[in-house]
Design a protein around this motif. Sequence first.
Motif, mmCIF file in Angstrom:
data_model
loop_
_atom_site.group_PDB
_atom_site.id
_atom_site.type_symbol
_atom_site.label_atom_id
_atom_site.label_comp_id
_atom_site.label_asym_id
_atom_site.label_seq_id
_atom_site.Cartn_x
_atom_site.Cartn_y
_atom_site.Cartn_z
ATOM 1 N N PRO A 48 61.782 112.280 102.511
ATOM 2 C CA PRO A 48 62.387 113.363 101.722
ATOM 3 C C PRO A 48 61.407 114.519 101.526
ATOM 4 C CG PRO A 48 61.798 111.514 100.306
ATOM 5 C CD PRO A 48 61.552 111.064 101.718
ATOM 6 N N SER A 49 61.957 115.659 101.125
ATOM 7 C CA SER A 49 61.112 116.827 100.888
ATOM 8 C C SER A 49 60.192 116.570 99.702
ATOM 9 C CB SER A 49 61.967 118.062 100.654
ATOM 10 O OG SER A 49 62.751 117.890 99.502
ATOM 11 N N SER A 50 59.076 117.293 99.671
ATOM 12 C CA SER A 50 58.114 117.117 98.580
ATOM 13 C C SER A 50 57.648 118.490 98.107
ATOM 14 C CB SER A 50 56.917 116.286 99.041
ATOM 15 O OG SER A 50 56.148 117.008 99.968
ATOM 16 N N SER A 51 56.955 118.495 97.004
ATOM 17 C CA SER A 51 56.483 119.763 96.439
ATOM 18 C C SER A 51 54.989 119.955 96.696
ATOM 19 C CB SER A 51 56.779 119.812 94.940
ATOM 20 O OG SER A 51 56.099 118.762 94.286
ATOM 21 N N THR A 52 54.502 119.471 97.826
ATOM 22 C CA THR A 52 53.094 119.650 98.175
ATOM 23 C C THR A 52 52.973 120.496 99.433
ATOM 24 O OG1 THR A 52 53.033 117.624 99.488
ATOM 25 C CG2 THR A 52 52.399 117.432 97.179
ATOM 26 N N ARG A 67 54.518 121.568 105.391
ATOM 27 C CA ARG A 67 55.392 121.429 104.212
ATOM 28 C C ARG A 67 56.595 120.579 104.563
ATOM 29 N NH1 ARG A 67 56.436 122.860 99.673
ATOM 30 N NH2 ARG A 67 57.907 124.539 99.898
ATOM 31 N N ARG A 68 57.099 119.830 103.611
ATOM 32 C CA ARG A 68 58.361 119.082 103.753
ATOM 33 C C ARG A 68 59.363 119.751 102.812
ATOM 34 N NH1 ARG A 68 58.057 114.669 106.746
ATOM 35 N NH2 ARG A 68 56.026 113.764 107.140
ATOM 36 N N ILE A 69 60.378 120.391 103.410
ATOM 37 C CA ILE A 69 61.357 121.143 102.616
ATOM 38 C C ILE A 69 62.767 120.857 103.116
ATOM 39 C CG2 ILE A 69 59.843 123.019 101.879
ATOM 40 C CD1 ILE A 69 60.688 124.642 104.241
ATOM 41 N N ASP A 70 63.737 121.125 102.257
ATOM 42 C CA ASP A 70 65.144 120.961 102.623
ATOM 43 C C ASP A 70 65.633 122.234 103.292
ATOM 44 O OD1 ASP A 70 65.392 118.379 101.624
ATOM 45 O OD2 ASP A 70 65.901 119.069 99.606
ATOM 46 N N LEU A 71 66.129 122.094 104.518
ATOM 47 C CA LEU A 71 66.647 123.230 105.289
ATOM 48 C C LEU A 71 67.949 122.835 105.958
ATOM 49 C CD1 LEU A 71 63.363 124.331 107.107
ATOM 50 C CD2 LEU A 71 64.428 125.474 105.175
ATOM 51 N N GLU A 101 74.809 121.485 106.029
ATOM 52 C CA GLU A 101 74.242 120.971 104.797
ATOM 53 C C GLU A 101 72.724 120.871 104.914
ATOM 54 O OE1 GLU A 101 75.199 117.107 102.367
ATOM 55 O OE2 GLU A 101 77.046 117.981 103.190
ATOM 56 N N GLU A 102 72.025 121.028 103.806
ATOM 57 C CA GLU A 102 70.574 120.926 103.812
ATOM 58 C C GLU A 102 70.143 119.478 103.977
ATOM 59 O OE1 GLU A 102 68.933 122.785 100.335
ATOM 60 O OE2 GLU A 102 69.109 124.775 101.209
ATOM 61 N N SER A 103 69.064 119.277 104.726
ATOM 62 C CA SER A 103 68.470 117.959 104.913
ATOM 63 C C SER A 103 66.955 118.125 104.988
ATOM 64 C CB SER A 103 69.021 117.310 106.188
ATOM 65 O OG SER A 103 68.676 118.094 107.313
ATOM 66 N N PRO A 104 66.202 117.042 104.784
ATOM 67 C CA PRO A 104 64.735 117.141 104.815
ATOM 68 C C PRO A 104 64.217 117.552 106.200
ATOM 69 C CG PRO A 104 65.428 115.060 103.850
ATOM 70 C CD PRO A 104 66.647 115.694 104.421
ATOM 71 N N HIS A 105 63.306 118.478 106.210
ATOM 72 C CA HIS A 105 62.657 118.949 107.433
ATOM 73 C C HIS A 105 61.158 119.051 107.185
ATOM 74 C CE1 HIS A 105 66.717 120.123 108.594
ATOM 75 N NE2 HIS A 105 66.262 120.342 109.832
ATOM 76 N N VAL A 106 60.393 118.937 108.242
ATOM 77 C CA VAL A 106 58.960 119.199 108.167
ATOM 78 C C VAL A 106 58.715 120.535 108.868
ATOM 79 C CG1 VAL A 106 58.424 117.854 110.249
ATOM 80 C CG2 VAL A 106 56.640 118.280 108.578
ATOM 81 N N ALA A 107 58.000 121.415 108.186
ATOM 82 C CA ALA A 107 57.669 122.738 108.730
ATOM 83 C C ALA A 107 56.157 122.809 108.873
ATOM 84 C CB ALA A 107 58.177 123.834 107.800
ATOM 85 N N MET A 108 55.707 123.195 110.054
ATOM 86 C CA MET A 108 54.274 123.215 110.329
ATOM 87 C C MET A 108 53.900 124.507 111.037
ATOM 88 S SD MET A 108 52.187 120.433 112.505
ATOM 89 C CE MET A 108 51.187 119.493 111.405
ATOM 90 N N ALA A 109 52.732 125.048 110.677
ATOM 91 C CA ALA A 109 52.246 126.277 111.313
ATOM 92 C C ALA A 109 50.776 126.127 111.648
ATOM 93 C CB ALA A 109 52.452 127.473 110.399
ATOM 94 N N LEU A 110 50.369 126.745 112.735
ATOM 95 C CA LEU A 110 48.980 126.804 113.146
ATOM 96 C C LEU A 110 48.513 128.239 112.929
ATOM 97 C CD1 LEU A 110 46.812 124.986 114.385
ATOM 98 C CD2 LEU A 110 47.465 125.902 116.603
#
Length: 150
Positions: A48-52, A67-71, A101-110
């Motif tokens: 699940p998404s988190s606030s970190t 980041r783990r966010i709902d998208l 519908e929104e679902s948990p995703h992991v977003a990453m950037a370099l």
Amino acid sequence: MAFFDSTLFYLIIMVVAFVFLGIICSPKSAGPASTKIVAMTVAPADAPSSSTVKIAALHGGDISIERRIDLRQGDTVNLVITKFDSHVKIVEKKGVMGAGEESPHVAMALVSCIGQRWYSYRFESEVTGQWCTFEFTNVVGNSKQAEMRL
């Protein structure tokens, strides 16, 4: 020659010395800020998404931000990074809006536009409305997790 022995002469010398001291010790003007936009790679996540926000220093001076966010499916997320003299402001913004519908995703950037030194960071998410501040030194092997709040 009596002028050089007078109180007025020494008062003028003291005022001139304080003016020069003020000029020498005054804070230097801040350099120009630089801004860069970095697209995040978004993928579905099992957890699940988190606030970190997780930040890690990599080889070559790059920084990984995760980041783990709902998208929604098809959403894109970008980081707007503004670098000042001693601090960095990162704003997480949505790009393309997907559907569904929104679902948990992991977003990453370099990120490669931040130098290998200590900075004070402010991370703001326009996606979730959360923010956090932290300090981080970009040296290979360093990592940090910062808890975001509303």
